[in-house]
Write an enzyme that holds these catalytic residues in place. Structure first.
Site, mmCIF file in Angstrom:
data_model
loop_
_atom_site.group_PDB
_atom_site.id
_atom_site.type_symbol
_atom_site.label_atom_id
_atom_site.label_comp_id
_atom_site.label_asym_id
_atom_site.label_seq_id
_atom_site.Cartn_x
_atom_site.Cartn_y
_atom_site.Cartn_z
ATOM 1 N N ASN A 4 0.936 -1.255 -0.073
ATOM 2 C CA ASN A 4 0.041 -0.251 0.099
ATOM 3 C C ASN A 4 0.903 1.268 0.209
ATOM 4 O OD1 ASN A 4 -1.707 1.921 0.424
ATOM 5 N ND2 ASN A 4 -2.271 1.582 2.583
ATOM 6 N N LYS A 6 0.018 4.517 -0.223
ATOM 7 C CA LYS A 6 -0.569 5.521 0.310
ATOM 8 C C LYS A 6 -0.221 6.682 -0.486
ATOM 9 C CE LYS A 6 0.008 3.046 4.700
ATOM 10 N NZ LYS A 6 0.373 3.421 6.195
ATOM 11 N N HIS A 90 -9.453 1.469 5.117
ATOM 12 C CA HIS A 90 -7.951 1.577 5.841
ATOM 13 C C HIS A 90 -8.091 2.391 7.011
ATOM 14 C CE1 HIS A 90 -3.749 2.438 6.591
ATOM 15 N NE2 HIS A 90 -3.382 1.337 5.785
ATOM 16 N N GLU A 92 -6.367 4.674 8.240
ATOM 17 C CA GLU A 92 -6.168 6.164 7.999
ATOM 18 C C GLU A 92 -7.337 6.776 7.438
ATOM 19 O OE1 GLU A 92 -2.663 5.473 5.671
ATOM 20 O OE2 GLU A 92 -1.575 4.916 7.492
ATOM 21 N N GLU A 162 -4.981 -4.892 10.779
ATOM 22 C CA GLU A 162 -4.077 -4.016 10.903
ATOM 23 C C GLU A 162 -4.255 -3.299 12.195
ATOM 24 O OE1 GLU A 162 -2.157 -2.805 6.903
ATOM 25 O OE2 GLU A 162 -4.002 -1.375 7.188
ATOM 26 N N GLY A 168 2.899 2.351 10.794
ATOM 27 C CA GLY A 168 3.626 3.362 10.857
ATOM 28 C C GLY A 168 4.354 3.523 11.906
ATOM 29 N N SER A 207 3.981 -2.389 10.168
ATOM 30 C CA SER A 207 5.051 -2.443 10.442
ATOM 31 C C SER A 207 5.811 -3.520 9.924
ATOM 32 C CB SER A 207 5.684 -2.196 11.970
ATOM 33 O OG SER A 207 5.314 -0.827 12.387
HETATM 34 P P1 13P Z 1 3.213 0.243 7.568
HETATM 35 O O1 13P Z 1 3.951 -0.883 6.979
HETATM 36 O O2 13P Z 1 3.953 1.648 7.240
HETATM 37 O O3 13P Z 1 3.206 0.256 9.050
HETATM 38 O O4 13P Z 1 1.827 0.509 7.319
HETATM 39 C C1 13P Z 1 0.967 -0.587 7.097
HETATM 40 C C2 13P Z 1 -0.245 -0.195 6.250
HETATM 41 O O5 13P Z 1 -0.904 0.766 6.781
HETATM 42 C C3 13P Z 1 -0.662 -0.892 5.078
HETATM 43 O O6 13P Z 1 -1.834 -0.637 4.866
#
Ligand code: 13P
Length: 245
Positions: A4, A6, A90, A92, A162, A168, A207
């Site tokens: 992803n 983003k 997601h 976010e 997740e 992140g 992560s």
């Molecule tokens: P990270 O791998 O940067 O922690 O992000 C995970 C994520 O949100 C994948 O959709």
């Protein structure tokens, strides 16, 4: 193994990355490779992945097919541009853009109507984990997000677990913590859809990096990874696809 991206990468960066990924993974046959570029790069990336084993998805859609919804993107447009998958809900999007289990449910249904495979994201916050509410949260998310789906529909989508506190942050869930929730998701599925529980794919995200990928993927209920940061660099994403350190 899904990357992803983003809100990262220009068209040129996305194209160069995809070319390199295609070259370095053309011998991979036992892992499904999936990337989620930003909307603006989908057309260019689709041209690069033709005749490859790389699949592409969008990071979001709207829950209607067309109309006066300024700034939104229809599932039909996503399909038209070459996507086979779409990320829905997601964390976010839940955190910054007001996405709820109810909007996630509408988006899953419309995605399936046009033949896109939804990757439905769920996961608890740190507070929910600390308050011992992880399982309640997960059960509520599965039930509300998937409400009204047939067993066949529930089987054909992908669930991504997740934990919000692991996204992140560099704080990965331990393989045991992830396995515990993945197995719980299957239990909830079993209660509602019975046989679908053994068939659905459940990805872990939060992560994931080349150092922890193989331990996570070795867990019996973890079927793949949804990766943010470590999917942006070729070196690390190639290792993740191949489960290498
Ligand atoms: P990270 O791998 O940067 O922690 O992000 C995970 C994520 O949100 C994948 O959709």
């Amino acid at each position: 193994m899904a990357g992803n991206w983003k809100m990262n990468k220009t068209i040129l960066e996305a194209t160069n990355f995809t070319k390199a990924l295609k070259n370095s993974t053309n011998d991979v046959t036992d892992v499904d490779i999936l990337i989620f570029p930003p909307f603006t790069a989908l057309y260019a990336v689709n041209n690069e992945i033709k005749n490859s084993n790389i699949n592409m998805g969008a990071q979001n859609i709207f829950w209607e097919l067309k109309g006066a919804f300024t700034g939104e993107i229809s599932p039909l447009m996503i399909k038209d541009i070459g996507c086979s998958y779409v990320l829905i809900g997601h964390s976010e999007r839940r955190q910054y853009f007001g996405e709820t289990n109810e909007t996630v449910n509408k988006k899953i249904k419309i995605a399936m109507e046009v033949g896109l495979i939804p990757i439905v994201c769920i996961g608890e916050t740190l507070k929910e984990r600390k308050d011992n509410n992880t399982f309640n949260t997960i059960e509520k998310q599965v039930k509300e997000c998937l409400m009204g789906l047939s067993t066949e529909q529930a089987t054909s989508l992908v669930v991504a677990y997740e934990p919000v506190w692991a996204i992140g942050t560099g704080k990965t869930a331990t393989p045991e913590q992830a396995q515990e929730v993945h197995s719980f998701i299957r239990k909830v599925y079993k209660k509602i859809y019975n046989s679908a529980a053994d068939k659905i794919r459940i990805l872990y995200g939060g992560s994931v990096n080349p150092n922890n990928v193989s331990e996570l993927m070795n867990q019996s209920d973890i079927d793949g990874g949804l990766v943010g940061g470590a999917s942006l660099e070729m070196e690390s994403f190639e290792k993740l696809v191949k489960y290498l350190k």
